[in-house]
Design a protein around this motif. Structure first.
Motif, PDB file in Angstrom:
ATOM      1  N   UNK A  98       0.819  -1.208   0.000  1.00 31.02           N
ATOM      2  CA  UNK A  98       0.000   0.000   0.000  1.00 31.02           C
ATOM      3  C   UNK A  98       0.855   1.261   0.000  1.00 31.02           C
ATOM      4  N   UNK A  99       2.094   1.142   0.467  1.00 34.16           N
ATOM      5  CA  UNK A  99       2.977   2.292   0.578  1.00 34.16           C
ATOM      6  C   UNK A  99       3.311   2.924  -0.771  1.00 34.16           C
ATOM      7  N   UNK A 100       3.160   2.183  -1.866  1.00 33.03           N
ATOM      8  CA  UNK A 100       3.497   2.766  -3.160  1.00 33.03           C
ATOM      9  C   UNK A 100       2.500   3.850  -3.558  1.00 33.03           C
ATOM     10  N   UNK A 101       1.427   4.014  -2.778  1.00 33.03           N
ATOM     11  CA  UNK A 101       0.499   5.108  -3.022  1.00 33.03           C
ATOM     12  C   UNK A 101       1.024   6.457  -2.506  1.00 33.03           C
ATOM     13  N   UNK A 102       2.029   6.423  -1.646  1.00 32.01           N
ATOM     14  CA  UNK A 102       2.485   7.662  -1.001  1.00 32.01           C
ATOM     15  C   UNK A 102       2.860   8.748  -2.003  1.00 32.01           C
ATOM     16  N   UNK A 103       3.650   8.465  -3.050  1.00 36.41           N
ATOM     17  CA  UNK A 103       3.994   9.544  -3.990  1.00 36.41           C
ATOM     18  C   UNK A 103       2.771  10.180  -4.635  1.00 36.41           C
ATOM     19  N   UNK A 104       1.798   9.369  -5.038  1.00 39.93           N
ATOM     20  CA  UNK A 104       0.588   9.911  -5.652  1.00 39.93           C
ATOM     21  C   UNK A 104      -0.220  10.732  -4.653  1.00 39.93           C
ATOM     22  N   UNK A 106       0.814  12.231  -2.000  1.00 42.65           N
ATOM     23  CA  UNK A 106       1.551  13.471  -1.727  1.00 42.65           C
ATOM     24  C   UNK A 106       1.335  14.488  -2.844  1.00 42.65           C
ATOM     25  N   UNK A 107       1.373  13.999  -4.075  1.00 46.15           N
ATOM     26  CA  UNK A 107       1.207  14.894  -5.217  1.00 46.15           C
ATOM     27  C   UNK A 107      -0.183  15.524  -5.246  1.00 46.15           C
ATOM     28  N   UNK A 108      -1.207  14.753  -4.902  1.00 50.04           N
ATOM     29  CA  UNK A 108      -2.573  15.278  -5.028  1.00 50.04           C
ATOM     30  C   UNK A 108      -3.053  16.016  -3.777  1.00 50.04           C
ATOM     31  N   UNK A 109      -2.403  15.774  -2.631  1.00 50.34           N
ATOM     32  CA  UNK A 109      -2.839  16.483  -1.420  1.00 50.34           C
ATOM     33  C   UNK A 109      -1.885  17.611  -1.033  1.00 50.34           C
ATOM     34  N   UNK A 110      -0.655  17.550  -1.527  1.00 52.04           N
ATOM     35  CA  UNK A 110       0.256  18.670  -1.379  1.00 52.04           C
ATOM     36  C   UNK A 110       0.942  18.838  -0.045  1.00 52.04           C
ATOM     37  N   UNK A 111       0.885  17.845   0.814  1.00 54.45           N
ATOM     38  CA  UNK A 111       1.510  17.996   2.118  1.00 54.45           C
ATOM     39  C   UNK A 111       2.018  16.689   2.696  1.00 54.45           C
ATOM     40  N   UNK A 112       2.500  16.770   3.931  1.00 57.34           N
ATOM     41  CA  UNK A 112       3.031  15.593   4.623  1.00 57.34           C
ATOM     42  C   UNK A 112       1.990  14.473   4.683  1.00 57.34           C
ATOM     43  N   UNK A 113       2.456  13.240   4.482  1.00 56.73           N
ATOM     44  CA  UNK A 113       1.570  12.087   4.492  1.00 56.73           C
ATOM     45  C   UNK A 113       1.745  11.307   5.792  1.00 56.73           C
ATOM     46  N   UNK A 114       0.643  11.052   6.474  1.00 55.32           N
ATOM     47  CA  UNK A 114       0.678  10.228   7.662  1.00 55.32           C
ATOM     48  C   UNK A 114       0.648   8.759   7.282  1.00 55.32           C
ATOM     49  N   UNK A 115       1.498   7.975   7.897  1.00 48.24           N
ATOM     50  CA  UNK A 115       1.555   6.526   7.637  1.00 48.24           C
ATOM     51  C   UNK A 115       1.258   5.798   8.940  1.00 48.24           C
ATOM     52  N   UNK A 116       0.242   4.962   8.917  1.00 49.21           N
ATOM     53  CA  UNK A 116      -0.069   4.119  10.070  1.00 49.21           C
ATOM     54  C   UNK A 116       0.401   2.713   9.746  1.00 49.21           C
ATOM     55  N   UNK A 117       1.299   2.199  10.568  1.00 52.66           N
ATOM     56  CA  UNK A 117       1.930   0.911  10.282  1.00 52.66           C
ATOM     57  C   UNK A 117       1.714  -0.078  11.425  1.00 52.66           C
TER      58      UNK A 117
END
Length: 222
Positions: A98-104, A106-117
């Motif tokens: 699921x982590x491969x979604x992070x770049x997308x 980030x690009x569409x929301x424009x800010x820091x991404x929270x990751x719950x692991x």
């Protein structure tokens, strides 16, 4: 039964998987082909990141490919560390995590991404780099010290108590948002977390992305 559109490489675990979990076929509206990777225990994948698993995963992925799977994924987000090695050996789309979604996101929301692991202590920069997210601003919160989740899913020492895990998930998200008020979205690393997405919605209006959102996006285009 219709030919499976999606093949899923499963870790060798025994815990209960409710609807919403990637290991429950009722989670999806299309046929699934599962393949157990016997050597892929929680310890070897999450705690050790054992590179000796690459070949067994490739062999199992090729099996699913021959069975007709149009795309292949896995049951653990920590396998992002082996994304490229496995993908290089396949002809069909492969997304390890699921982590491969992070770049997308980030690009569409424009800010820091929270990751719950599932286990913060095990989630390294190498895992993020495997998802092409090594240079993206992230904030990570884990379920390490949350007993109901960890005992059932990581240590496999207790039966899954969904009510208690829901409360722990909400607690973790609240803490994540409190510590990092600048996050613009949340990505759930763990494929066992989607059944609790409704609980997360009770404590935040931030967009939440998980393995099922990624699966549905990919499979729709097959």
């Amino acid at each position: 039964m219709d030919e499976a559109k999606l093949g899923i490489l499963m870790l060798n675990t025994d815990f209960y998987r409710p609807k919403g979990d990637i290991g429950n076929p009722d989670t999806f509206s299309f046929p699934i082909e599962y393949r157990l990777v016997e050597k892929a225990t929680i310890d070897h994948v999450i705690k050790w990141g054992d590179a000796a698993l690459i070949e067994p995963f490739i062999e199992s992925a090729k099996y699913l490919e021959k069975k007709g799977a149009k795309a292949i994924t896995t049951s653990c987000g920590f396998l992002s560390i082996f994304q490229q090695e496995i993908q290089n050996q396949l002809k069909v789309p492969f997304f390890a995590s699921s982590l491969i979604q992070i770049p997308l996101v980030y690009k569409v929301t424009g800010g820091r991404i929270g990751v719950l692991t599932a286990r913060k202590v095990s989630l390294t920069k190498q895992h993020l780099e495997g998802a092409n997210a090594g240079d993206i601003p992230v904030a990570i919160e884990g379920m390490d010290d949350r007993l109901a989740f960890t005992a059932a899913i990581v240590d496999e020492t207790q039966e899954l108590d969904m009510e208690k895990v829901s409360l722990e998930m909400k607690e973790a998200v609240r803490l994540l948002i409190y510590k990092y008020p600048d996050i613009t979205a949340i990505v759930l690393e763990c494929t066992n977390m989607p059944p609790y997405k409704h609980a997360i919605r009770e404590v935040t209006d931030l967009p939440v992305f998980d393995i099922t959102s990624l699966v549905n996006y990919v499979v729709k285009e097959l």
